[in-house]
Design a protein around this motif. Structure first.
Motif, PDB file in Angstrom:
ATOM      1  N   ARG A 179      25.377  60.128  -7.582  1.00 30.44           N
ATOM      2  CA  ARG A 179      24.552  59.147  -6.991  1.00 30.44           C
ATOM      3  C   ARG A 179      24.260  59.043  -5.492  1.00 30.44           C
ATOM      4  O   ARG A 179      23.260  58.348  -5.276  1.00 30.44           O
ATOM      5  CB  ARG A 179      24.992  57.805  -7.726  1.00 30.44           C
ATOM      6  CG  ARG A 179      24.678  57.641  -9.401  1.00 30.44           C
ATOM      7  CD  ARG A 179      25.352  56.457  -9.608  1.00 30.44           C
ATOM      8  NE  ARG A 179      27.020  56.592  -9.622  1.00 30.44           N
ATOM      9  CZ  ARG A 179      27.783  55.540  -9.951  1.00 30.44           C
ATOM     10  NH1 ARG A 179      27.265  54.515 -10.348  1.00 30.44           N
ATOM     11  NH2 ARG A 179      28.991  55.874  -9.743  1.00 30.44           N
ATOM     12  N   THR A 180      25.254  59.676  -4.980  1.00 25.11           N
ATOM     13  CA  THR A 180      25.273  59.420  -3.400  1.00 25.11           C
ATOM     14  C   THR A 180      23.910  59.927  -2.961  1.00 25.11           C
ATOM     15  O   THR A 180      23.517  59.441  -1.762  1.00 25.11           O
ATOM     16  CB  THR A 180      26.612  60.230  -3.032  1.00 25.11           C
ATOM     17  OG1 THR A 180      27.845  59.830  -3.671  1.00 25.11           O
ATOM     18  CG2 THR A 180      26.661  60.213  -1.432  1.00 25.11           C
ATOM     19  N   SER A 181      23.741  61.289  -3.366  1.00 25.34           N
ATOM     20  CA  SER A 181      22.432  62.000  -2.661  1.00 25.34           C
ATOM     21  C   SER A 181      21.221  61.189  -3.035  1.00 25.34           C
ATOM     22  O   SER A 181      20.315  60.948  -2.193  1.00 25.34           O
ATOM     23  CB  SER A 181      22.293  63.379  -3.215  1.00 25.34           C
ATOM     24  OG  SER A 181      23.431  64.224  -2.972  1.00 25.34           O
ATOM     25  N   VAL A 182      21.059  60.565  -4.136  1.00 24.74           N
ATOM     26  CA  VAL A 182      19.824  59.874  -4.485  1.00 24.74           C
ATOM     27  C   VAL A 182      19.769  58.593  -3.784  1.00 24.74           C
ATOM     28  O   VAL A 182      18.809  58.040  -3.299  1.00 24.74           O
ATOM     29  CB  VAL A 182      19.799  59.464  -5.956  1.00 24.74           C
ATOM     30  CG1 VAL A 182      18.407  58.640  -6.090  1.00 24.74           C
ATOM     31  CG2 VAL A 182      19.860  60.883  -6.857  1.00 24.74           C
ATOM     32  N   PHE A 183      21.363  57.943  -3.414  1.00 22.55           N
ATOM     33  CA  PHE A 183      21.260  56.629  -2.655  1.00 22.55           C
ATOM     34  C   PHE A 183      20.791  56.899  -1.316  1.00 22.55           C
ATOM     35  O   PHE A 183      20.133  56.027  -0.428  1.00 22.55           O
ATOM     36  CB  PHE A 183      22.593  56.217  -2.645  1.00 22.55           C
ATOM     37  CG  PHE A 183      22.586  54.787  -1.974  1.00 22.55           C
ATOM     38  CD1 PHE A 183      22.112  53.761  -2.378  1.00 22.55           C
ATOM     39  CD2 PHE A 183      23.579  54.865  -0.752  1.00 22.55           C
ATOM     40  CE1 PHE A 183      22.287  52.600  -1.779  1.00 22.55           C
ATOM     41  CE2 PHE A 183      23.700  53.789  -0.214  1.00 22.55           C
ATOM     42  CZ  PHE A 183      23.067  52.497  -0.450  1.00 22.55           C
ATOM     43  N   SER A 184      21.319  58.229  -0.705  1.00 20.40           N
ATOM     44  CA  SER A 184      20.683  58.545   0.499  1.00 20.40           C
ATOM     45  C   SER A 184      19.098  58.585   0.745  1.00 20.40           C
ATOM     46  O   SER A 184      18.410  58.311   1.648  1.00 20.40           O
ATOM     47  CB  SER A 184      21.120  59.798   0.977  1.00 20.40           C
ATOM     48  OG  SER A 184      20.603  60.983   0.283  1.00 20.40           O
ATOM     49  N   ILE A 185      18.310  58.862  -0.324  1.00 22.49           N
ATOM     50  CA  ILE A 185      16.989  59.221  -0.190  1.00 22.49           C
ATOM     51  C   ILE A 185      16.605  57.629  -0.204  1.00 22.49           C
ATOM     52  O   ILE A 185      15.546  57.339   0.253  1.00 22.49           O
ATOM     53  CB  ILE A 185      16.524  59.538  -1.673  1.00 22.49           C
ATOM     54  CG1 ILE A 185      16.898  61.176  -1.470  1.00 22.49           C
ATOM     55  CG2 ILE A 185      15.000  59.689  -1.800  1.00 22.49           C
ATOM     56  CD1 ILE A 185      16.588  62.101  -2.758  1.00 22.49           C
ATOM     57  N   TYR A 186      17.039  56.854  -1.142  1.00 23.37           N
ATOM     58  CA  TYR A 186      16.624  55.176  -1.150  1.00 23.37           C
ATOM     59  C   TYR A 186      16.929  54.716   0.199  1.00 23.37           C
ATOM     60  O   TYR A 186      15.969  54.047   0.760  1.00 23.37           O
ATOM     61  CB  TYR A 186      17.743  54.495  -2.101  1.00 23.37           C
ATOM     62  CG  TYR A 186      17.577  52.950  -2.164  1.00 23.37           C
ATOM     63  CD1 TYR A 186      16.374  52.505  -2.695  1.00 23.37           C
ATOM     64  CD2 TYR A 186      18.369  52.474  -1.407  1.00 23.37           C
ATOM     65  CE1 TYR A 186      16.189  51.144  -2.936  1.00 23.37           C
ATOM     66  CE2 TYR A 186      18.332  51.129  -1.299  1.00 23.37           C
ATOM     67  CZ  TYR A 186      17.427  50.231  -2.218  1.00 23.37           C
ATOM     68  OH  TYR A 186      17.116  49.147  -2.242  1.00 23.37           O
ATOM     69  N   GLU A 187      18.078  55.201   0.943  1.00 24.00           N
ATOM     70  CA  GLU A 187      18.094  54.413   2.346  1.00 24.00           C
ATOM     71  C   GLU A 187      17.150  54.941   3.208  1.00 24.00           C
ATOM     72  O   GLU A 187      16.735  54.375   4.101  1.00 24.00           O
ATOM     73  CB  GLU A 187      19.632  54.655   2.713  1.00 24.00           C
ATOM     74  CG  GLU A 187      20.709  53.967   1.978  1.00 24.00           C
ATOM     75  CD  GLU A 187      21.834  53.839   2.852  1.00 24.00           C
ATOM     76  OE1 GLU A 187      22.367  54.924   2.807  1.00 24.00           O
ATOM     77  OE2 GLU A 187      22.622  52.519   3.135  1.00 24.00           O
ATOM     78  N   TRP A 188      16.932  56.370   3.074  1.00 18.98           N
ATOM     79  CA  TRP A 188      15.967  57.100   3.885  1.00 18.98           C
ATOM     80  C   TRP A 188      14.524  56.558   3.926  1.00 18.98           C
ATOM     81  O   TRP A 188      13.830  56.200   4.904  1.00 18.98           O
ATOM     82  CB  TRP A 188      15.977  58.500   3.776  1.00 18.98           C
ATOM     83  CG  TRP A 188      14.924  59.356   4.614  1.00 18.98           C
ATOM     84  CD1 TRP A 188      15.036  59.418   5.697  1.00 18.98           C
ATOM     85  CD2 TRP A 188      13.873  59.773   3.937  1.00 18.98           C
ATOM     86  NE1 TRP A 188      13.941  60.368   6.142  1.00 18.98           N
ATOM     87  CE2 TRP A 188      13.080  60.688   5.021  1.00 18.98           C
ATOM     88  CE3 TRP A 188      13.202  59.986   2.825  1.00 18.98           C
ATOM     89  CZ2 TRP A 188      12.021  61.267   5.056  1.00 18.98           C
ATOM     90  CZ3 TRP A 188      11.905  60.672   2.769  1.00 18.98           C
ATOM     91  CH2 TRP A 188      11.225  61.251   3.799  1.00 18.98           C
ATOM     92  N   LEU A 189      14.144  56.109   2.713  1.00 21.32           N
ATOM     93  CA  LEU A 189      12.714  55.687   2.369  1.00 21.32           C
ATOM     94  C   LEU A 189      12.776  54.365   2.991  1.00 21.32           C
ATOM     95  O   LEU A 189      11.688  53.924   3.753  1.00 21.32           O
ATOM     96  CB  LEU A 189      12.375  55.470   0.819  1.00 21.32           C
ATOM     97  CG  LEU A 189      12.161  56.718  -0.017  1.00 21.32           C
ATOM     98  CD1 LEU A 189      12.333  56.357  -1.458  1.00 21.32           C
ATOM     99  CD2 LEU A 189      11.009  57.350   0.670  1.00 21.32           C
ATOM    100  N   GLY A 190      13.858  53.629   2.928  1.00 20.97           N
ATOM    101  CA  GLY A 190      13.826  52.168   3.764  1.00 20.97           C
ATOM    102  C   GLY A 190      13.672  52.265   5.313  1.00 20.97           C
ATOM    103  O   GLY A 190      12.988  51.546   5.927  1.00 20.97           O
TER     104      GLY A 190
END
Length: 201
Positions: free
Chosen positions: A179-190
């Motif tokens: 989930r860490t990689s996907v969470f990094s995408i979530y934060e990057w989009l923000g």
């Protein structure tokens, strides 16, 4: 990515190849989600648990999750993809009849608006050349903001984010957690969204 800035009267940013691929793929998956017609099966969150895999594997799974088809009357069925429930929430949570009536008159228009915004973003991304510079016309700024919001909502559903505590928990996960990689995408989009907003002030 270099943050958005005004350059010769244009809003621009510079995207790395991987960033361009992620943004383009997610926007395309959103388009497919909004235009599919078949009702999706009930699915458990593929990003939950402790299964391993590379960042590419996790992103591929995220794409598969986001591309699950939907029905035009999705909100009336409990088996609908939870991403769509988050993107199109009930207008009246305590009144199913009122919510259904509101949706009957507004759902198609809302979906078309989100679809048109995602298509505008994809169009801008398709114009990125070898210099990796992405130009966002002023008339597309609102489309970008709406699409980035929808994409963050979609990723947040897959990650099970409902509260600030959920985000804090995900931020503390070890790099080995898928989930860490996907969470990094979530934060990057923000971050991309905030960068764009900063240029409007």
């Amino acid at each position: 990515m270099h943050a958005f800035r005004r350059r010769r009267g244009q809003l621009t940013c510079t995207l790395e190849h991987e960033e361009l691929t992620i943004m383009s793929n997610l926007a395309q998956q959103l388009v497919e989600l909004l235009t599919s017609q078949a009702m999706p099966p009930v699915r458990s969150g593929a990003l939950d648990g402790d299964s391993g895999g590379s960042e590419e594997d996790i992103f591929g799974e995220l794409e598969r999750e986001l591309s699950q088809p939907v029905d035009a009357g999705f909100c009336s069925d409990s088996s609908v993809d939870p991403v769509l429930r988050r993107i199109f929430p009930d207008a009246y949570r305590d009144d199913d009849k009122a919510s259904a009536e509101f949706r009957r008159f507004s759902q198609a228009e809302q979906r078309d608006a989100k679809l048109n915004s995602a298509v505008a973003v994809i169009s801008d991304l398709n114009q990125v050349g070898h210099d990796r510079r992405c130009v966002v016309p002023d008339e597309h700024v609102e489309d970008w903001l709406k699409t980035l919001t929808a994409l963050r909502l979609a990723v947040s559903v897959r990650l099970g984010i409902e509260t600030a505590s959920d985000q804090d928990m995900l931020a503390e996960l070890p790099d080995s957690d898928p989930r860490t990689s996907v969470f990094s995408i979530y934060e990057w989009l923000g971050w991309v969204q905030e960068s764009l907003l900063d240029c409007l002030h």
